[in-house]
Design an enzyme around this catalytic site. Sequence first.
Site, short mmCIF file in Angstrom:
data_model
loop_
_atom_site.label_atom_id
_atom_site.label_comp_id
_atom_site.label_asym_id
_atom_site.label_seq_id
_atom_site.Cartn_x
_atom_site.Cartn_y
_atom_site.Cartn_z
CD GLU A 60 -2.66 1.95 -3.26
OE1 GLU A 60 -3.66 2.65 -3.45
OE2 GLU A 60 -1.77 2.31 -2.47
CG ASP A 88 -1.77 1.16 1.40
OD1 ASP A 88 -2.80 1.19 0.73
OD2 ASP A 88 -1.42 2.06 2.18
#
Length: 632
Positions: free
Chosen positions: A326, A284
């Site tokens: 991501e 992330d």
Amino acid sequence: MDSIDLRTLTILAGQRLCERVPESRQADIAVRYAARSPFLIERLRRLYGAQPDFPGWLLQLMDAVGALHAQRDPALLAQDADRLARPDWFASQQMLGYCTYVDRFAGDLQGVIRRIPYLRELGVTYLHLLPFLRARAGDNDGGFAVASFDEVAPHLGTVKDLAALATQLRANGISLCADLVLNHVADDHSWALAAAAGDARYQAYFHTYPDRVEPDAYEQTVRQVFPQAAPGNFTWSAAMQRWVWTTFYPYQWDLAYTNPAVFASMAEAILRLANLGVEVFRLDSTAFVWKRAGTDCTNQPEAHWILQALRSLVDIVAPGVLLKAEAIVATPELPRYFGTGEALGHECHIAYHSSLMAAAWAAMAEQSVALLEQVIVATPASATGTSWLTYVRCHDDIGWTVLRPEVQALGGQGDARLAAVSAFFDGALSSGFASGATFQSSDPSAVHGTNGMAAALVGFERAGCAEAEQLAEDRLALLYGLACSFGGMPVLYMGDELALGNDGSAAGLQDGRWLQRPPFAPLLMAQRHQLQTRAGRVFARLGHLIATRQRLPALAADQPRSLLATGQAAVLGLRRGPQLVLLFNFSDANVGIDLAQCTGRSGRWRDVLADAPANDTLLQVAPWGMRWLVPA
Ligand code: GLC
């Protein structure tokens, strides 16, 4: 570093690793270490070579990593071996992802086990469960403020449940993907608590400043992710009497990867979760992990070296595991997350193609595929061992600003074009079919992200008649058709397969993204085989798309892709593999395509989606329709 040369250090580190591993596995590990260590040690030297006692730190890291490998379960070792033998396993057109929240989908982790038959029915081979680790008490950014990498959120289950779920998924051919929030931890993570309590060792885990001098300087060049809900990138810690870097919410403290202890802690956290059976890590906010004065502090070279070093470690001790970037960044920056040049194939295995996703929605708003074609032109062919993640919606807003380079390439200036796209999807403004909402919209002249479930954005919520309902279904199928055929791993977002709509109860919440995080609807699920229902029709339609994709090896991620000139502004033409031709009509008009001209081939064709011949000289593509064609 002076006292020991890199070659000797590489040998010593390898010995340290192998010493920790059971004898029966040492030969395998040594082979992988020999292959990966030049790269690993070189990247770590670049990042941390100037630190005091770099050699000591490295040996300790290899010690810890070796110990974690020693604990790896035989079933996972067998899977590692199997995947080493088929490094392209995730590029297959059989791969299908599904992304959901645990609680929304099934209550808790055990509930997810009970939903495995449903996932199998859909053809899912990869399940991304949104954050399920113990998150911050109180507000926690949908779980993205992680308080512990070693505990499951109590309301979702236990670490034992997690391991059991991973085992069950694996037995059913489904890889478990977990978020691994690389950039920050919650302000109640033990590292942050220790820092706040004055522990210098842990203060060094974060970027902190005694006054506003440096923060103010950084603010000149750094953008704001949540300008409305969390303005500014720094938060005052009264306990520490210092400013802390907080890119996202004030309670998410950015980690200082300049500190080798942070790298080691995160690498070990990944490997511990991998030992529980997590097979894919959604890394992330990867773009943000390295800060550099005078820049926007994203996509820095060091961010890539960190990913490359993590990848090398994983390749050595848990080679069945995949890393997924991501990085919601503009198209030109995206390929770097796979590694480029000598680093190609040494970084992430999978990366979100956010530009493709955003451009497909923009094509729908503009009834023109110009931006979409620009994105595709800028997307390099997938190298072996890499794959895009293709998607239609996710739990975040659709960020339009990633398309700025494409707008510019088409001669656009400023953000007016993207602002119009954003406005199109705002149900409050739009006269069109969409029922979305703008995200973080304090400044009416800025380009806002768009919130809303796919079903709402394609028009289901506003469809008042059967015809409008059909068009909404066609639009949803069109977007998923592109995601399923572009070349990558398509991921279904929870409930899209049932046309699940916006969460009405999210209105008024400070973070508008909850609009697209509705509870899963068992009622819709129960209707999935009833073709007289909306859920049933959409389930059948997407199911057909998925099944057709599975039969077409030309749709594998590693097969060639090229653009076809369709001669129609609203129709995207793609060739996949040697001879599969795909046409997508992003308009509400019926469009005729001269297939011979478009493909350079004059023979007969067969539409594999419709399972019918497509012999017309001027092939008709229905409004919001698509044709998948092979030579007859
Ligand atoms: C990622 C997540 C998003 C979250 C952010 C901060 O972009 O997808 O939901 O808010 O990271 O962790």
